[in-house]
Design an enzyme around this catalytic site. Structure first.
Site, mmCIF file in Angstrom:
data_model
loop_
_atom_site.group_PDB
_atom_site.id
_atom_site.type_symbol
_atom_site.label_atom_id
_atom_site.label_comp_id
_atom_site.label_asym_id
_atom_site.label_seq_id
_atom_site.Cartn_x
_atom_site.Cartn_y
_atom_site.Cartn_z
ATOM 1 N N SER A 160 0.837 -1.197 0.000
ATOM 2 C CA SER A 160 0.000 0.000 0.000
ATOM 3 C C SER A 160 0.878 1.255 0.000
ATOM 4 C CB SER A 160 -0.952 -0.055 1.199
ATOM 5 O OG SER A 160 -1.999 0.871 1.073
ATOM 6 N N ASP A 220 -9.530 -6.030 -3.881
ATOM 7 C CA ASP A 220 -9.101 -4.827 -3.159
ATOM 8 C C ASP A 220 -10.135 -3.720 -3.334
ATOM 9 O OD1 ASP A 220 -7.765 -2.678 -2.014
ATOM 10 O OD2 ASP A 220 -5.853 -3.121 -2.975
ATOM 11 N N HIS A 250 -7.203 -6.147 0.132
ATOM 12 C CA HIS A 250 -6.086 -5.200 0.158
ATOM 13 C C HIS A 250 -4.869 -5.755 0.887
ATOM 14 C CE1 HIS A 250 -4.202 -1.324 -0.264
ATOM 15 N NE2 HIS A 250 -4.068 -1.176 1.041
#
Length: 330
Positions: free
Chosen positions: A111, A245, A273
């Site tokens: 991320s 995600d 995610h």
């Protein structure tokens, strides 16, 4: 000064601390002794900490030296007023590696940690052997409205209300209950609950707000690897995405495939995610295979100069269906 208790007396993922530039930094160092195996640097995402990697550290520690730090403003690291940009975090990772006596790493970023990993590889190619990006930021403007909200002027008051005693327990309990339903849209809500719970810390609220306002504006993400993706020609690159995600869309994996045609791009089905938490064994195997099947990058100033002079321009990308890269490289 580094506080490193005797390895024999520590559990595998014991947190250690080092003070750099006057700020305490927390990290986990596990696996093979430094200098005896490749080093894997694991960088967590926005508002998370090194515990995000707990499901994969034991398996990776069998073959590698594993380093998983808490970014400044996160976890058990200090939360000062300071630089919370991807470049600032990349500098901090360089300093941590230097203090610990680690020269080169395979850097894995999740991320926002993926944006930091990209920045680290760009700033310090001589210290980067490989690059793995896991549902990374920086590949398109799209991002969940929940993260955009953290950039709003009233963010602190809103989070203080949401994390008041009693209110916080109700909110996090509801999110965890929804997360256990197992649906595609709710799969990551348990992680959201943990993040919300951590926002009771005013220092973390400040740090995350500074971070978000630096990388997101009204149009979404404003940081991008697109103009420098051509530099990955000099370095093995693997991109992993969870197909479900809801934070950063899996369609960004196709963007990575188009920008860096030599990259290994894998979209993991039945993952959100946090694919490294949804399927830790598969993820650890994928990372192990990536390391075993690629040669570590060797930095050449002349080659880097040629790439920079070539000025690889960002191509105009035609729409690419994520299905075209799903499972590729697995």
């Amino acid at each position: 000064m580094v506080d490193t208790p005797a390895p024999s007396a520590e559990p595998l993922c014991a947190t250690r601390f080092v003070t750099i530039h006057g700020h305490r930094r927390a990290y986990v160092l596990a696996g093979r002794p430094i200098g005896t195996a490749p080093v894997v640097l694991l960088l967590h995402g926005l508002a998370c900490d090194h515990h995000d990697w707990d499901p994969v550290i034991p398996e990776l520690a069998a073959d590698y030296t594993v380093l998983a730090p808490d970014f400044l403003g996160h976890g058990e690291s200090a939360k000062p007023r300071g630089d919370y940009s991807p470049g600032g975090y990349a500098n901090g990772m360089r300093d941590l590696l230097t203090v610990l006596g680690i020269d080169k790493v395979t850097v894995v970023g999740h991320s926002f940690g993926g944006a930091v990993a990209m920045q680290f590889a760009y700033q310090y190619p001589e210290r980067t052997e490989r690059l793995m990006l896991v549902d990374p930021g920086g590949l398109g403007p799209e991002v969940t409205v929940l993260i955009r909200a953290l950039a709003l002027p009233g963010y602190d008051l809103g989070l203080r209300v949401l994390t008041l005693p009693g209110v916080r327990q109700v909110n996090t309990g509801a999110l965890r209950l929804l997360g256990r339903l197992g649906g595609r849209a709710t799969r990551d809500l348990g992680e959201v609950a943990s993040i919300l719970d951590s926002f009771k810390d005013a220092g973390k609220r400040y740090a995350v707000h500074k971070l978000v306002t630096g990388v997101i504006d009204v149009r979404g993400q404003n940081v991008s690897m697109r103009d420098r993706a051509y530099l990955t020609e000099a370095m093995p690159l693997c991109v992993v995405w969870g197909a479900d995600d809801r934070v950063l869309p899996a369609s960004h994996a196709a963007v990575a495939s188009a920008l860096a045609p030599k990259a290994r791009v894998v979209v993991m089905p039945d993952a959100g995610h946090f694919p490294h938490k949804d399927h830790p064994g598969e993820f650890a195997g994928l990372l192990t295979d990536f390391i075993a099947s690629t040669r570590p990058a060797t930095y050449s100033r002349a080659r880097w100069r040629r790439l920079l002079r070539s000025g690889g321009t960002a191509p105009e990308l035609a729409p690419v269906d994520v299905a075209t890269v799903q499972g590729e490289g697995a």
